[in-house]
Design an enzyme around this catalytic site. Structure first.
Site, PDB file in Angstrom:
ATOM      1  N   TYR A  61     -39.750 -22.629  41.065  1.00  0.00           N
ATOM      2  CA  TYR A  61     -39.123 -21.381  41.496  1.00  0.00           C
ATOM      3  C   TYR A  61     -39.795 -20.183  40.818  1.00  0.00           C
ATOM      4  O   TYR A  61     -39.690 -20.008  39.603  1.00  0.00           O
ATOM      5  CB  TYR A  61     -37.627 -21.365  41.175  1.00  0.00           C
ATOM      6  CG  TYR A  61     -36.832 -22.486  41.789  1.00  0.00           C
ATOM      7  CD1 TYR A  61     -37.200 -23.067  43.006  1.00  0.00           C
ATOM      8  CD2 TYR A  61     -35.700 -22.984  41.153  1.00  0.00           C
ATOM      9  CE1 TYR A  61     -36.465 -24.099  43.564  1.00  0.00           C
ATOM     10  CE2 TYR A  61     -34.952 -24.018  41.711  1.00  0.00           C
ATOM     11  CZ  TYR A  61     -35.351 -24.574  42.911  1.00  0.00           C
ATOM     12  OH  TYR A  61     -34.618 -25.601  43.456  1.00  0.00           O
ATOM     13  N   HIS A 126     -38.370 -33.425  41.975  1.00  0.00           N
ATOM     14  CA  HIS A 126     -38.128 -32.328  42.918  1.00  0.00           C
ATOM     15  C   HIS A 126     -38.768 -32.580  44.289  1.00  0.00           C
ATOM     16  O   HIS A 126     -39.989 -32.695  44.398  1.00  0.00           O
ATOM     17  CB  HIS A 126     -38.700 -31.040  42.306  1.00  0.00           C
ATOM     18  CG  HIS A 126     -38.249 -29.780  42.985  1.00  0.00           C
ATOM     19  ND1 HIS A 126     -38.620 -28.537  42.551  1.00  0.00           N
ATOM     20  CD2 HIS A 126     -37.442 -29.566  44.061  1.00  0.00           C
ATOM     21  CE1 HIS A 126     -38.082 -27.609  43.330  1.00  0.00           C
ATOM     22  NE2 HIS A 126     -37.369 -28.223  44.257  1.00  0.00           N
TER      23      HIS A 126
END
Length: 289
Positions: A61, A126
């Site tokens: 992110y 992820h």
């Protein structure tokens, strides 16, 4: 004014109790527009004041910016480390996907430094559908178990969009190896397919985190961003639903949040937050449940 407290829910067999609403920190990486450091820190402080104790981030992110900003916010809380629960991820980075044991082992040290923490509560692989699921089973998760033994992480998780990835991995690892799954866009008013998987996850003792209750913008009065992958038909249907709700004096986002929070088998619903205003907005919805 005393802050209203959120419901706390157990997370699988971990012993952790998470606030029913979790702080999704991807916006702190300026993923959806620029966020100042002061706004980022203030949003973490306000979320904690409102009873949110779970904070989720990833090195992906904002190319590590989210972790750095969240770390500053958590440090500013000035409370014992046991009072909040932190989750970050490994395997997905700005430069691409890498689920090798070597990379994920290095990844935790980088994340801990950015977060200014000695350990994270949950460390998740992820978006595993973009890697080799067999590598995740045979190499990544065993590497994470070593990190658990070293005290750098407490629990192991996997994340992704297709629901079948969860059964594939959980059917191939020893029971109790994977503690948590994070699913997104599958428990909202336009798609509740995660519900079918909940009994299976319960038998495995796996905790469930659900994200994107607003379906990445579909379930809002403003509509989704240009890049949203939904079909034109679904976008049109959600837009019509939003208009219908508004005509009845209701906000579709509020209804969507209420629906996502209604299932107690889902431990927490992650909501992306980047400002005090947003925290107050969402918490106002939640407190009226």
């Amino acid at each position: 004014m005393a802050a209203p407290k959120l419901e706390m829910r157990p997370l699988g067999n971990t012993g952790l109790k998470l606030s029913s609403v979790g702080f999704g920190a991807s916006p702190l990486g300026s993923v959806f527009g620029s966020v100042s450091e002061s706004d980022a820190v203030a949003s973490v402080l306000e979320a904690f004041r409102l009873g949110i104790n779970f904070f989720d981030t990833s090195p992906y992110y904002g190319a590590t910016l989210s972790e750095k900003m969240l770390g500053k916010g958590l440090k500013a809380l000035g409370v014992p480390r046991s009072e909040y629960i932190v989750s970050t991820k490994c395997g997905r980075y700005r430069e691409g996907f890498d689920f090798s044991a070597e990379r994920v082992t290095k990844s935790i040290d980088e994340s801990l430094e950015r977060l200014q923490l000695d350990y994270v509560d949950i460390f998740q692989c992820h978006d595993i559908e973009f890697g080799s699921l067999d590598q995740v089973v045979n190499e990544t998760i065993p590497a994470l178990q070593k990190l658990k033994e070293a005290g750098k992480i407490r629990f192991i998780g996997i994340t992704g969009l297709p629901l079948e990835i969860f059964t594939y991995v959980l059917d191939r690892v020893p029971p109790g190896t994977v503690d948590v799954i994070l699913s997104y866009c599958h428990y909202s008013i336009n798609d509740s397919t995660l519900e079918d998987l909940l009994p299976y996850l319960k038998t495995k003792g796996v905790g469930v985190i659900s994200a994107s209750p607003l379906a990445m913008g579909l379930l809002t009065e403003f509509g989704p961003p240009e890049w949203h992958p939904a079909s034109p038909e679904l976008k049109s249907a959600c837009q019509a639903a939003a208009v219908y709700c508004k005509e009845k004096g209701k906000n579709i986002s509020k209804l969507a949040m209420q629906y996502s929070l209604s299932n107690k088998d889902i431990s927490t619903v992650l909501v992306g937050m980047n400002s005090v205003k947003q925290n107050l907005h969402y918490s106002g919805k939640i407190m009226k449940l």
